[in-house]
Design a protein around this motif. Structure first.
Motif, PDB file in Angstrom:
ATOM      1  N   GLU A 294      42.599 -92.014  28.425  1.00 27.48           N
ATOM      2  CA  GLU A 294      42.616 -92.554  29.794  1.00 27.48           C
ATOM      3  C   GLU A 294      42.607 -94.074  29.786  1.00 27.48           C
ATOM      4  O   GLU A 294      43.282 -94.728  30.579  1.00 27.48           O
ATOM      5  N   GLN A 295      41.803 -94.646  28.874  1.00 23.81           N
ATOM      6  CA  GLN A 295      41.743 -96.117  28.775  1.00 23.81           C
ATOM      7  C   GLN A 295      43.105 -96.681  28.364  1.00 23.81           C
ATOM      8  O   GLN A 295      43.523 -97.723  28.849  1.00 23.81           O
ATOM      9  N   VAL A 296      43.773 -95.986  27.452  1.00 23.36           N
ATOM     10  CA  VAL A 296      45.074 -96.475  26.969  1.00 23.36           C
ATOM     11  C   VAL A 296      46.090 -96.436  28.122  1.00 23.36           C
ATOM     12  O   VAL A 296      46.835 -97.397  28.354  1.00 23.36           O
TER      13      VAL A 296
ATOM     14  N   ALA B 162      51.723 -95.555  21.700  1.00 22.34           N
ATOM     15  CA  ALA B 162      53.182 -95.395  21.762  1.00 22.34           C
ATOM     16  C   ALA B 162      53.571 -94.583  22.996  1.00 22.34           C
ATOM     17  O   ALA B 162      54.541 -94.902  23.697  1.00 22.34           O
ATOM     18  N   LYS B 163      52.809 -93.545  23.277  1.00 22.93           N
ATOM     19  CA  LYS B 163      53.131 -92.644  24.393  1.00 22.93           C
ATOM     20  C   LYS B 163      53.130 -93.379  25.740  1.00 22.93           C
ATOM     21  O   LYS B 163      54.043 -93.246  26.531  1.00 22.93           O
ATOM     22  N   TYR B 164      52.085 -94.179  25.988  1.00 25.04           N
ATOM     23  CA  TYR B 164      51.980 -94.847  27.296  1.00 25.04           C
ATOM     24  C   TYR B 164      52.620 -96.229  27.287  1.00 25.04           C
ATOM     25  O   TYR B 164      52.932 -96.771  28.347  1.00 25.04           O
ATOM     26  N   GLY B 165      52.801 -96.799  26.094  1.00 24.59           N
ATOM     27  CA  GLY B 165      53.397 -98.132  26.021  1.00 24.59           C
ATOM     28  C   GLY B 165      54.912 -98.100  26.139  1.00 24.59           C
ATOM     29  O   GLY B 165      55.530 -99.052  26.630  1.00 24.59           O
TER      30      GLY B 165
ATOM     31  N   SER C 144      60.521-103.166  21.028  1.00 22.55           N
ATOM     32  CA  SER C 144      60.186-102.466  19.787  1.00 22.55           C
ATOM     33  C   SER C 144      58.700-102.123  19.750  1.00 22.55           C
ATOM     34  O   SER C 144      57.881-102.748  20.424  1.00 22.55           O
ATOM     35  N   ILE C 145      58.398-101.107  18.946  1.00 20.87           N
ATOM     36  CA  ILE C 145      57.017-100.713  18.677  1.00 20.87           C
ATOM     37  C   ILE C 145      56.813-100.790  17.173  1.00 20.87           C
ATOM     38  O   ILE C 145      57.647-100.304  16.398  1.00 20.87           O
TER      39      ILE C 145
END
Ligand SMILES: NC(=O)c1ccc[n+]([C@@H]2O[C@H](COP(=O)([O-])OP(=O)(O)OC[C@H]3O[C@@H](n4cnc5c(N)ncnc54)[C@H](OP(=O)(O)O)[C@@H]3O)[C@@H](O)[C@H]2O)c1
Length: 237
Positions: free
Chosen positions: A63-65, A113-116, A125-126
Motif C-alpha cells: 500500500e505504501q508503494v 516495478a508494478k506501481y512505478g 527505464s527501470i
C-alpha cells in the motif's frame, strides 16, 4: 545529459543508490530518493542539495508503494536499490529470516516495478538490483542467492511485459557500502583483502563503479532485458 529528467531512486539514502543520485544530479536530473529512515533520508538530501527531494517509504508494504507512486508524479527513470540483506548457514538460519529477505529484496522490487511502471514517460527505464550470490554458489547465501536469482529473472520478464519501458538488472559483487558496516572494521578489511586477491579485477568495488553502470543503463535506449555484472569478475572465480 539528464536535464529535465525526473528520476526516483528507492534506496537512494545510502550506498549505491546515494552515489547514483549524486551522479544523475551532476548530469542535471531532478531526483526523488526514498527509504525507511527519515534521519538517513534527511542526511542524504542535505548532501545532495536542492535537486533532491526525500520520501519515507518501506517497500515491503504494498500500500505504501502504491501511495508513493500516486504522489510522486511523472518520472523518466526508476531505480530500486533498496534492500536489507542477511546471510547464514542454511540449516541454522530461521526460515522466517529467509522469508524476510524475500519480503524486502524481492517483493519490494516487485511492488516498485508494478506501481512505478505507469508513472514512467516514453523512453523510460527501470533498473532493479540482483547480486553475485545468484551467479556464484557461496556457503551461507542460500536464501540471498535465490532472492537475487528471482530478481534477475523478474527483470527479464518485465522487459517483455512492460516494453517499451526498458527493464534491466544490475548484479553487484562485493561493494564497499554502508550495507557492510554491521561487520567489525577489522573483519571487514580482512574480508575485502581476501576477496580482492582472488578477483580478476584485484580489488573490491565502490558505489561509484555500480552507479556508472546504472547511468549507462539509463542512457542507452537499446539495452533492455539484461543483467549487468559489476563484480570484478567474482562470478568466474
Ligand atoms: N554492497 C554490496 O556488496 C552488494 C553486493 C551485492 C548486491 N548488492 C545490492 O545492491 C543494492 C544496494 O546495496 P547497497 O550496498 O547500496 O546497500 P545500502 O548502502 O545498505 O543501501 C540500501 C538502501 O535501501 C534502503 N532500504 C532497505 N530496506 C528498505 C525497504 N524495505 N524499503 C525502503 N528502503 C529500504 C536503505 O535505507 P533505510 O534503512 O532508510 O530503509 C538504504 O537507503 C541492494 O539490492 C544490495 O542487495 C550490494
Amino acid at each position: 545529459m539528464l536535464q529535465s529528467q525526473r528520476i526516483a531512486i528507492i534506496g537512494g539514502s545510502s550506498g549505491i543508490g546515494l552515489e547514483t543520485a549524486r551522479q544523475v544530479i551532476e548530469q542535471g536530473a531532478e531526483v526523488v530518493i526514498a527509504s525507511r529512515s527519515e534521519a538517513k533520508l534527511q542526511a542524504a538530501a542535505n548532501q545532495l542539495g536542492p535537486a533532491a527531494s526525500a520520501y519515507v517509504l518501506d517497500t515491503t508494504d504494498e500500500e505504501q508503494v502504491k501511495l508513493f507512486f500516486e504522489k510522486v508524479g511523472d518520472l523518466n527513470h526508476l531505480i530500486v536499490s533498496a534492500a536489507e540483506t542477511s546471510g547464514g548457514s542454511f540449516l541454522q538460519t530461521e526460515s522466517a529470516r529467509s522469508r524476510e529477505l524475500f519480503e524486502n529484496k524481492f517483493w519490494g522490487q516487485y511492488y516498485a516495478a508494478k506501481y512505478g511502471a505507469a508513472k514512467l514517460a516514453d523512453g523510460g527505464s527501470i533498473t532493479l538490483f540482483s547480486g553475485v550470490a545468484a551467479y556464484k554458489a557461496m556457503a551461507g547465501s542460500a536464501a540471498l542467492g535465490a532472492v537475487n536469482a528471482a530478481v534477475s529473472n523478474l527483470g527479464q520478464t518485465l522487459a517483455l511485459e512492460l516494453a517499451p519501458i526498458r527493464v534491466n538488472v544490475v548484479s553487484p559483487g562485493i561493494i564497499d557500502t554502508p550495507s557492510r558496516s554491521k561487520m567489525p572494521e577489522d573483519a571487514r578489511n580482512q574480508l575485502y583483502h581476501a576477496v580482492a586477491g582472488k578477483l580478476p579485477a584485484k580489488r573490491i568495488g565502490s558505489a561509484s563503479d555500480v552507479a556508472l553502470c546504472v547511468l549507462y543503463l539509463i542512457h542507452n535506449s537499446f539495452v533492455t532485458g539484461t543483467v549487468q555484472h559489476v563484480d570484478g569478475g567474482h562470478r568466474l572465480t
